[in-house]
Motif scaffolding. Structure first.
Motif, PDB file in Angstrom:
ATOM      1  N   LEU A   1       0.840  -1.201   0.000  1.00 64.64           N
ATOM      2  CA  LEU A   1       0.000   0.000   0.000  1.00 64.64           C
ATOM      3  C   LEU A   1       0.870   1.244   0.000  1.00 64.64           C
ATOM      4  CD1 LEU A   1      -3.011   1.048   0.505  1.00 64.64           C
ATOM      5  CD2 LEU A   1      -2.310   1.212   2.895  1.00 64.64           C
TER       6      LEU A   1
ATOM      7  N   VAL B   1      -2.842   5.567  10.133  1.00 65.02           N
ATOM      8  CA  VAL B   1      -4.288   5.365  10.055  1.00 65.02           C
ATOM      9  C   VAL B   1      -4.622   4.248   9.069  1.00 65.02           C
ATOM     10  CG1 VAL B   1      -6.480   6.490   9.644  1.00 65.02           C
ATOM     11  CG2 VAL B   1      -4.578   7.806  10.547  1.00 65.02           C
ATOM     12  N   SER B   2      -4.055   4.360   7.919  1.00 65.56           N
ATOM     13  CA  SER B   2      -4.404   3.367   6.903  1.00 65.56           C
ATOM     14  C   SER B   2      -3.847   1.987   7.256  1.00 65.56           C
ATOM     15  CB  SER B   2      -3.895   3.806   5.534  1.00 65.56           C
ATOM     16  OG  SER B   2      -2.511   4.001   5.603  1.00 65.56           O
TER      17      SER B   2
ATOM     18  N   LEU C   1      -6.168   0.346   9.679  1.00 63.27           N
ATOM     19  CA  LEU C   1      -7.346  -0.140   8.958  1.00 63.27           C
ATOM     20  C   LEU C   1      -7.034  -1.460   8.261  1.00 63.27           C
ATOM     21  CD1 LEU C   1     -10.197   0.821   8.380  1.00 63.27           C
ATOM     22  CD2 LEU C   1      -9.355   1.813   6.258  1.00 63.27           C
ATOM     23  N   MET C   2      -5.885  -1.467   7.634  1.00 70.16           N
ATOM     24  CA  MET C   2      -5.458  -2.643   6.877  1.00 70.16           C
ATOM     25  C   MET C   2      -5.302  -3.861   7.830  1.00 70.16           C
ATOM     26  SD  MET C   2      -4.504  -2.619   3.648  1.00 70.16           S
ATOM     27  CE  MET C   2      -4.048  -3.937   2.557  1.00 70.16           C
TER      28      MET C   2
ATOM     29  N   ALA D   1      -8.642  -5.138   9.250  1.00 67.68           N
ATOM     30  CA  ALA D   1      -9.384  -5.944   8.284  1.00 67.68           C
ATOM     31  C   ALA D   1      -8.767  -7.329   8.153  1.00 67.68           C
ATOM     32  CB  ALA D   1      -9.395  -5.236   6.934  1.00 67.68           C
TER      33      ALA D   1
ATOM     34  N   GLN E   1      -9.573  -9.448  11.215  1.00 69.92           N
ATOM     35  CA  GLN E   1     -10.973  -9.863  11.125  1.00 69.92           C
ATOM     36  C   GLN E   1     -11.107 -11.034  10.174  1.00 69.92           C
ATOM     37  OE1 GLN E   1     -13.954  -8.931  12.549  1.00 69.92           O
ATOM     38  NE2 GLN E   1     -12.547  -8.052  14.026  1.00 69.92           N
ATOM     39  N   PHE E   2     -10.438 -10.915   9.094  1.00 67.02           N
ATOM     40  CA  PHE E   2     -10.511 -11.961   8.082  1.00 67.02           C
ATOM     41  C   PHE E   2      -9.969 -13.277   8.629  1.00 67.02           C
ATOM     42  CE2 PHE E   2      -8.844 -14.371   4.535  1.00 67.02           C
ATOM     43  CZ  PHE E   2      -9.943 -14.400   3.696  1.00 67.02           C
TER      44      PHE E   2
ATOM     45  N   ILE F   1     -12.428 -14.755  11.177  1.00 63.70           N
ATOM     46  CA  ILE F   1     -13.607 -15.386  10.579  1.00 63.70           C
ATOM     47  C   ILE F   1     -13.247 -16.713   9.945  1.00 63.70           C
ATOM     48  CG2 ILE F   1     -15.344 -15.132   8.761  1.00 63.70           C
ATOM     49  CD1 ILE F   1     -15.139 -12.079   9.257  1.00 63.70           C
ATOM     50  N   ALA F   2     -12.098 -16.692   9.262  1.00 63.38           N
ATOM     51  CA  ALA F   2     -11.696 -17.923   8.582  1.00 63.38           C
ATOM     52  C   ALA F   2     -11.351 -19.007   9.597  1.00 63.38           C
ATOM     53  CB  ALA F   2     -10.501 -17.637   7.676  1.00 63.38           C
TER      54      ALA F   2
ATOM     55  N   LYS G   1     -12.452 -19.391  12.669  1.00 66.16           N
ATOM     56  CA  LYS G   1     -13.650 -19.858  13.357  1.00 66.16           C
ATOM     57  C   LYS G   1     -14.292 -20.985  12.567  1.00 66.16           C
ATOM     58  CE  LYS G   1     -17.350 -17.530  15.863  1.00 66.16           C
ATOM     59  NZ  LYS G   1     -17.937 -16.190  16.034  1.00 66.16           N
TER      60      LYS G   1
ATOM     61  N   MET H   1      -8.938   6.935   2.060  1.00 63.05           N
ATOM     62  CA  MET H   1      -9.401   6.115   3.168  1.00 63.05           C
ATOM     63  C   MET H   1     -10.737   5.475   2.833  1.00 63.05           C
ATOM     64  SD  MET H   1      -7.157   6.094   5.450  1.00 63.05           S
ATOM     65  CE  MET H   1      -8.023   5.357   6.797  1.00 63.05           C
TER      66      MET H   1
ATOM     67  N   LEU I   1     -10.120   2.616   0.472  1.00 60.79           N
ATOM     68  CA  LEU I   1      -9.480   1.523   1.202  1.00 60.79           C
ATOM     69  C   LEU I   1     -10.505   0.812   2.073  1.00 60.79           C
ATOM     70  CD1 LEU I   1      -6.666   0.318   1.650  1.00 60.79           C
ATOM     71  CD2 LEU I   1      -6.452   1.825   3.626  1.00 60.79           C
TER      72      LEU I   1
ATOM     73  N   LEU J   1     -11.736  -3.132   1.727  1.00 62.12           N
ATOM     74  CA  LEU J   1     -11.559  -4.074   2.832  1.00 62.12           C
ATOM     75  C   LEU J   1     -12.901  -4.546   3.358  1.00 62.12           C
ATOM     76  CD1 LEU J   1      -8.642  -2.278   4.665  1.00 62.12           C
ATOM     77  CD2 LEU J   1      -8.518  -4.374   3.316  1.00 62.12           C
TER      78      LEU J   1
ATOM     79  N   ILE K   1     -14.323  -7.211   1.213  1.00 62.16           N
ATOM     80  CA  ILE K   1     -13.644  -8.502   1.432  1.00 62.16           C
ATOM     81  C   ILE K   1     -14.179  -9.168   2.687  1.00 62.16           C
ATOM     82  CG2 ILE K   1     -11.430  -9.595   1.970  1.00 62.16           C
ATOM     83  CD1 ILE K   1     -10.084  -7.430   0.269  1.00 62.16           C
ATOM     84  N   LEU K   2     -14.307  -8.388   3.768  1.00 62.43           N
ATOM     85  CA  LEU K   2     -14.777  -8.945   5.028  1.00 62.43           C
ATOM     86  C   LEU K   2     -16.207  -9.433   4.915  1.00 62.43           C
ATOM     87  CD1 LEU K   2     -13.331  -6.712   7.836  1.00 62.43           C
ATOM     88  CD2 LEU K   2     -12.726  -9.032   7.197  1.00 62.43           C
TER      89      LEU K   2
ATOM     90  N   ALA L   1     -16.135 -12.617   3.322  1.00 57.58           N
ATOM     91  CA  ALA L   1     -15.593 -13.651   4.199  1.00 57.58           C
ATOM     92  C   ALA L   1     -16.611 -14.086   5.232  1.00 57.58           C
ATOM     93  CB  ALA L   1     -14.338 -13.135   4.887  1.00 57.58           C
ATOM     94  N   SER L   2     -17.315 -13.127   5.796  1.00 57.94           N
ATOM     95  CA  SER L   2     -18.233 -13.509   6.864  1.00 57.94           C
ATOM     96  C   SER L   2     -19.384 -14.333   6.305  1.00 57.94           C
ATOM     97  CB  SER L   2     -18.751 -12.267   7.592  1.00 57.94           C
ATOM     98  OG  SER L   2     -19.533 -11.496   6.723  1.00 57.94           O
TER      99      SER L   2
ATOM    100  N   PHE M   1     -17.598 -17.879   5.500  1.00 58.14           N
ATOM    101  CA  PHE M   1     -17.167 -18.672   6.662  1.00 58.14           C
ATOM    102  C   PHE M   1     -18.156 -18.560   7.810  1.00 58.14           C
ATOM    103  CE2 PHE M   1     -13.026 -17.462   4.688  1.00 58.14           C
ATOM    104  CZ  PHE M   1     -12.714 -18.721   4.227  1.00 58.14           C
TER     105      PHE M   1
ATOM    106  N   VAL N   1     -20.500 -19.115  10.856  1.00 60.82           N
ATOM    107  CA  VAL N   1     -20.665 -20.168  11.860  1.00 60.82           C
ATOM    108  C   VAL N   1     -21.807 -19.776  12.788  1.00 60.82           C
ATOM    109  CG1 VAL N   1     -19.564 -21.466  13.712  1.00 60.82           C
ATOM    110  CG2 VAL N   1     -18.204 -20.641  11.802  1.00 60.82           C
TER     111      VAL N   1
END
Lengths: 371, 203, 280, 453
Positions: free
Chosen positions: B59, B81-82, B85-86, B89, B92-93, B96-97, B99, C8, C11, C15, C18-19, C22-23, C26, C28
């Protein structure tokens, strides 16, 4: 209510070996005594005073901690004395007396009683305190360069100042004497010719000899390799310690010290000795290797319980010691940290070197045959 | 080659994120109670740290330092900041995966997986990348930041694993009542940090 | 500034997408009630419910349909709260507490004991039985008091454990650790209680302890409701039949059948008297 | 085969107290207390009534099952009463109290002229052994006939006689080997025939040179029996360690000696086997050492079972006031007791009076590793002890507590004086209780299910 019979009943066994914690600790004290005698000769009475402060601080702290924790006070088992002696052994003889006291208090209070007292500490309390002092009062710890010549001067002067309450004067007291300890010389010996062969530099043998007998500078009880060796052999003979750690430690130091290129100075320029020609003897007798191998790394509480574990521990200490001695630009000596680092690994070593239980192999092969 | 070795050895031992830079202490104290979860956490950190290092570096190099966008000077003030955020995310990914795909591991890591989001070790790694590698070419900087992620993660795992061994032992020690739990963990961490000082100056 | 905002936003949007994917991919299922039930439990992790801890019990309630009134420390309060979450009617549970079935005159020591000072260790094989005369009575080393998660048991000066009914939740940890199973957990309505565990025949029991049950059977004969029987030389009360008439209490020659309520009252008055004396 | 096992320790053997004293016959008292429990397994069932006249060797309690042993009257006389008596291990057990008429008449058909045992079949000999109520006389008291009945698929490679006597102080086996080596060898040959083993090995610790010489003389000319001197190391006499020392084979964890192709018998048992098979004499006496610093005249005695220990102690000059610990068995594994009247039973190899007791207080484990180095079972006793100290008994199977042979080496060497063996015993009993609880639970659930169905 008094019992009906005066016989004592307990589970077997009804006889016990002669060694108990008290006797072990006393033997360790005894084994350390010759080295301290040499340091008294070498550094003068102030070194003895620092030792006494260390030991006193350790005993007092032990008593206070145990009182505070509401557990039996066990200062008569000599374990605090041993901690105090070991701490004194690895600090320079010319530190201010309060440095020794703080070290002793730290060793017992933080190094031991925070973890639950004797038997539960992770790191050797004396070495932990030394590492702590190294960070906290670096200038005091790094001036460990006192030979016979300097005895009786600066330490007492400083003590005089502090005893008169003139703490501020301390700042003005110059850390006058600086000189190379044997260890500093290993780390950066000065050579007169560019083609370095250890044995050829002037004074190499003198250096080795002095370190062996104890005329070189260094920490209080590190000075005399021969006395430490004698003490260590006494412990081995009395079966207080086992051979694995000292032998593997010294062996690894000798081997790697021989292999690794050692840095030296030639006209202000750092050069390295060729491979396979390091100053083995100096590595062995100089600095804290002897006291480390026989007294520090063999501390029962902080070393592995199995034979294999102890062998791994000894080798690990040796490797890290040489690594620090040869490659570190921050410290000339690596014994203290190498042991602390290996102490950190002990729980894992213990977990990975569990002995095979009797008949496990047979059971496994029987199962195998059954299938 | 020597550079890569320096990065590896330096970040695992000398500049260990936890023991010498004091970053990422929360998961270090939280998930070091037993060896298996420490290893799981360590793996998660290695994984996230590599991903975070590479993606933020991409990035940074690809967008902020992009020829057309560089005039906006976003690299001067937008990086933290960015990056957060990155990383958020990403974590989180991963959560989730995990879990879905490894519920047992998810159970052991519990609350601490989301904590990787705010794990300063990860942010620290990305910042270190920017400071150290932003002057390199795109590909080289990506490789080096990936290596930094791996080394930092391994160093983190090493510290975590050693700590777990120590805490497993302390579990059965008769600690003073006031020392039980987190206090002794911090004292043990300081002991480890003292011991790791020994690596100082080697690189 | 605008560029930064746009950057921002882009971005974030990328993201976020994508999430979101994903949720979905995946996803549950979890039951939020597990956490709610866990909240309603006292969190002592005592294990009295039979599960390895509060969270395990919460999971069992929600996912496996375990009974909602198993939590003993939480008692009725917990059951009601869980009932609300689960939508089940909770029946009130009677408070339970432990009582020690030994009145301890059999603690004459046979010998000096050396070794681990816990009751279990002292009663292990190869230790010449126990170090006191009565092979059924309290060993007096206080394992129960150490095991109590609520601090409800205190060792008295006579080396017998005393249970504080106000603190005891009836979790049964004490009975679990007692090698002789002397603490007996029961409901509050268990008013008549046999304070002895001696199963020896009369003569032998008499020899070991002045207050041992000798199995004389007076209580059995006296009981109008057939609620007390001598089994294995020891009086045992059938609480389903007991009507709390207290006749057995009066006839017992060894005074080891007690009326718990009366005892408590007497103790209280004694304490009050003492307090009054002290103030005076 | 170096004859050494892993671990072990070397306590001072204290054999000097009683090794010089030849075996003497102990006086038979007027009243004998014969416990029904003198072995491991189901208790024997008493089959006499008060007032019955009994002869020596007559069965007074029948075996209570397969793993059990009959109890015989050690004297001729009258059954005075049935009562309880203290067992060395601490329980209270049923006992027959006999009044001795001092005639010492054998019951009919017993104590016959020696027969040629080679004419008997293995089954016949086993029957005689079972009828004689033989148990392992080294202290474990496991019924001998059970040990001699390996399943046919297990091939027995060797019979090992345990003459190690590694417990300090005890000299009963030593004296027996010195004084009647022939009968021991005959006993060994009988066992070899019963289990069809091609080899016999007699393992003796090197600190008993006279016993080794005597046994070697007795086996000279017999090709399939070998006397094997073993290094002095406690617990050399533990069954599995002895098998390893003699055969170089490990008995699988959780397995029996026969899994390594061995049958182990104590030398005292071998002697008793000879008497049972050849002379048709049931087990009514044994050799016991009475020794220790609390005994004025230590000695080795042939004692009738059921003789109260007090009789022997008085005979040998028991310094009761000085004695701090009274032990039935050896100092490493024997049981300390408060009662000096406990009757001698089939497994009591010694009565020991110690004038010094160990310190009572113990410290935290200092992780010196001496117990780990010494443990012959390859365990980490310190870890077990730490877990038990924290009352985590149910976690102990993960540190292999069930493989412990309770030899006591760990506790002997521990510089922190930790009662490790006691903790292990507690852990084992707690685990057994837990297992029983689980089984009960499973059973109840099954019943519930059955009731529902």
């Amino acid at each position: 209510m008094s019992p009906l019979t005066h016989f004592i009943v307990s589970t077997p066994p009804h006889i016990k070996s002669e060694q108990n914690i008290n006797s072990i600790m006393r033997w360790v004290c005894l084994a350390l005594a010759p080295a301290f005698c040499v340091s008294l000769y070498s550094f003068g009475w102030y070194a003895l005073f620092v030792t006494a402060v260390c030991v006193g601080a350790c005993i007092a702290t032990e008593a206070i901690c145990q009182r505070l924790r509401h557990v039996p006070v066990t200062i008569n088992d000599f374990s605090a004395v041993v901690t105090g002696l070991l701490l004194a052994a690895v600090i320079p003889p010319n530190v201010d007396w309060w440095v020794a006291a703080v070290g002793g208090i730290f060793a017992i209070a933080v190094g031991k009683h925070c973890f639950g007292g004797l038997g539960n500490n992770i790191w050797n309390p004396a070495l932990l305190a030394r590492a702590f002092l190294q960070v906290a009062v670096a200038s005091q710890m790094n001036s460990g360069a006192w030979g016979k010549l300097a005895q009786g001067t600066d330490g007492w002067t400083k003590l005089g100042h502090t005893l008169h309450g003139a703490f501020d004067q301390l700042a003005n007291t110059p850390d006058a004497v600086t000189g190379a300890t044997a260890m500093a010389q290993i780390s950066r010996p000065v050579a007169e010719t560019k083609d370095f062969v250890m044995q050829n530099i002037p004074g190499y043998w003198q250096l080795v000899k002095d370190s062996f007998w104890g005329y070189e500078g260094g920490s209080i009880a590190e000075v005399s390799a021969v006395m430490l060796l004698l003490g260590g052999l006494l412990l081995l003979w009395k079966k207080i310690i086992t051979w694995e750690i000292p032998v593997m430690y010294l062996g690894t130091v000798a081997l790697l010290g021989w292999i690794c290129p050692a840095p030296y100075l030639y006209q202000g320029e750092t050069l390295y000795t060729p491979l396979f020609s390091g100053p083995v003897l100096l590595h062995l007798v100089g600095g804290g290797v002897m006291i480390g191998a026989f007294f520090m790394a063999t501390d029962m509480v902080t070393t592995p319980m199995t034979k294999t574990g102890r062998i791994i521990f000894g080798i690990g200490c040796g490797v890290i010691t040489i690594m620090i001695r040869v490659y570190s630009s921050a410290y000339p000596e690596g014994v203290c940290y190498s042991i602390l680092l290996m102490n950190t690994c002990v729980p894992l070593i213990d977990a990975w070197t569990k002995p095979k239980k009797f008949g496990q192999h047979a059971a496994a092969s029987a199962n195998h045959a059954g299938k | 080659m020597k550079e890569y070795l320096t990065i590896m050895f330096g970040l695992v031992f000398v500049q260990n994120f936890i023991l010498s830079q004091f970053l990422g202490l929360c998961p270090f104290i939280g998930v070091s109670k037993n060896r298996s979860s420490a290893l799981g956490m360590g793996m998660a950190v290695i994984f996230v740290m590599v991903l975070a290092s590479v993606s933020t570096m991409a990035l940074y190099k690809g967008v902020f330092l992009n020829e057309t966008l560089i005039k906006y000077e976003m690299d001067k003030y937008l990086d933290i900041v960015s990056f957060i955020l990155m990383i958020a995310a990403l974590v989180q990914f991963v959560e989730i995966a995990m879990k879905k795909m490894a519920p047992a591991l998810y159970q052991t890591l519990g609350i601490f997986l989301p904590l990787i989001t705010t794990n300063c070790a990860i942010l620290g790694a990305t910042q270190m990348n920017v400071v150290k590698f932003s002057g390199l070419g795109f590909a080289e900087s990506l490789i080096k930041s990936a290596l930094l992620g791996v080394a930092g993660g391994i160093g983190f795992t090493l510290a975590l694993f050693l700590m777990a061994g120590i805490r497993e032992r302390l579990e059965n020690a008769p600690l003073p009542e006031s020392m039980k739990g987190v206090p002794i963990a911090f004292i043990a961490a300081s002991g480890m940090a003292l011991a790791f000082l020994g690596f100082q100056g080697i690189i | 500034m605008t560029v930064a905002i746009i950057a921002m936003a882009v971005l974030g949007a990328v993201l976020g997408l994508i999430l979101a994917y994903a949720s979905k991919k995946f996803h549950v299922e979890t039951d939020p009630r597990v956490d709610q039930v866990l909240e309603a439990l006292p969190g002592a992790n005592c294990g009295a419910c039979g599960y390895p801890g509060c969270s395990a019990y919460a999971e069992a309630v929600v996912l496996k349909g375990a009974p909602i009134n198993m939590c003993i420390p939480g008692a009725t309060g917990s059951a009601m709260a869980i009932g609300k979450i689960m939508g089940v009617e909770a029946t009130a549970t009677e408070p339970r507490f432990a009582m020690v079935s030994c009145n301890g005159d059999g603690v004459a020591q046979r010998f000096e004991y050396q070794g681990v000072k816990t009751c279990n260790a002292a009663s292990v094989m190869g230790l010449a039985g126990a170090f006191q005369n009565c092979p059924y009575g309290c060993l007096g080393l206080g394992s129960c008091a150490k095991a109590c998660p609520f601090g409800a048991i205190r060792m008295g000066e006579d080396n017998l454990p005393y249970v504080d009914e106000n603190l005891c939740t009836g979790c049964g940890k004490c009975a679990e650790v007692c090698p002789r199973k002397l603490p007996k957990v029961g409901p509050e309505s268990r008013v008549i209680f046999v304070r002895c565990n001696n199963k020896d025949r009369g003569a032998l029991a008499n020899k070991t302890c002045n207050h041992a049950c000798i199995g004389c059977g007076k209580c059995e004969r006296e009981c109008p409701f057939d609620a007390i029987h001598v089994i294995n030389n020891l009086a045992v009360i059938d609480y389903d039949k007991c009507k709390l008439c207290g006749k057995c209490v009066n006839v017992c020659p060894k005074n080891l059948i007690i009326n718990v309520r009366a005892e408590r009252k007497a103790r209280k008055t004694a304490r009050e008297e003492k307090a009054a004396e002290e103030t005076a | 085969m170096s004859g050494a096992f892993r671990g072990g320790t070397h306590p001072h053997d204290f054999k000097e107290f009683s090794r010089a004293a030849a075996i003497a016959n102990a006086p038979v008292p007027d009243e004998l207390v014969v416990p029904a429990v003198q072995h491991i397994g189901a208790p024997a069932k008493i089959c006499v009534k008060v007032g019955d006249i009994v002869k020596r060797g007559q069965v007074i309690a029948e075996a209570g099952g397969f793993v059990s042993a009959a109890v015989h009257s050690p004297v001729s006389g009258k059954v005075k009463r049935l009562d309880k008596t203290a067992h060395p291990m601490g329980m209270t057990v049923d006992a027959v109290i006999l009044e001795n008429d001092h005639n010492d008449e054998w019951a009919e058909g017993l104590n016959t002229e020696p027969i040629d045992w080679t004419t008997l079949t293995a089954e016949e000999m086993k029957k005689r052994i079972s009828a004689a109520g033989l148990v392992g006389m080294g202290g474990a008291t496991f019924p001998t006939h059970v040990k001699l009945s390996p399943p046919p698929e297990k091939k027995i490679e060797a019979v090992i006689l345990n003459g190690v006597e590694c417990e300090p102080f005890l000299t009963a086996d030593d004296r027996l080997m010195r004084e009647s080596p022939k009968t021991i060898v005959e006993g060994l040959r009988i066992v070899m025939k019963i289990v069809n083993a091609p080899r016999g090995i007699i393992g003796i610790e090197e600190n008993k040179p006279e016993a080794i010489a005597s046994m070697q003389q007795a086996v000279s000319g017999i090709n399939d029996i070998e006397v094997k001197p073993l290094p002095v190391m406690y617990p050399q006499g533990a069954e599995k360690q002895l098998i390893f020392a003699c055969l170089g084979k490990e008995v699988p964890s959780g397995g029996l000696p026969m899994d390594a192709g061995a049958v182990v018998q104590n030398v005292g048992t071998a002697n008793a086997i000879y008497e049972a098979v050849v002379l048709n004499r049931p087990l009514t006496e044994r050799i016991t050492s009475v020794t220790g610093p609390g005994i004025e005249r230590p000695g080795n005695y042939r004692v009738r079972l059921g003789t109260p220990a007090k009789v022997l102690l008085d005979l040998c000059g028991f310094k009761k006031g000085l004695t701090k610990k009274l032990i039935y068995g050896g100092p490493m594994m024997g049981a300390a007791h408060y009662d000096e009247t406990v009757p001698v039973n089939k497994g009591m190899s010694g009565i020991l009076a110690l004038t010094e007791a160990n310190e009572d207080d113990y410290r935290d484990c200092i992780r010196c590793g001496r117990c780990v180095d010494g443990c012959p079972a390859g365990l980490i006793p310190s870890e077990i002890s730490i877990l038990c100290e924290r009352v985590k008994y149910l976690d102990t199977p993960s540190v292999n507590v069930l493989d412990c042979i309770e030899c006591g080496v760990c506790t002997y060497v521990c510089p922190a004086r930790r009662p490790i063996v006691q903790w292990i015993k507690v852990a084992k009993s707690m685990l057994a209780a837990e297992r029983a609880r689980q089984q009960m639970k499973a059973k109840q659930e099954q019943e519930k299910k059955a009731a529902k169905a």
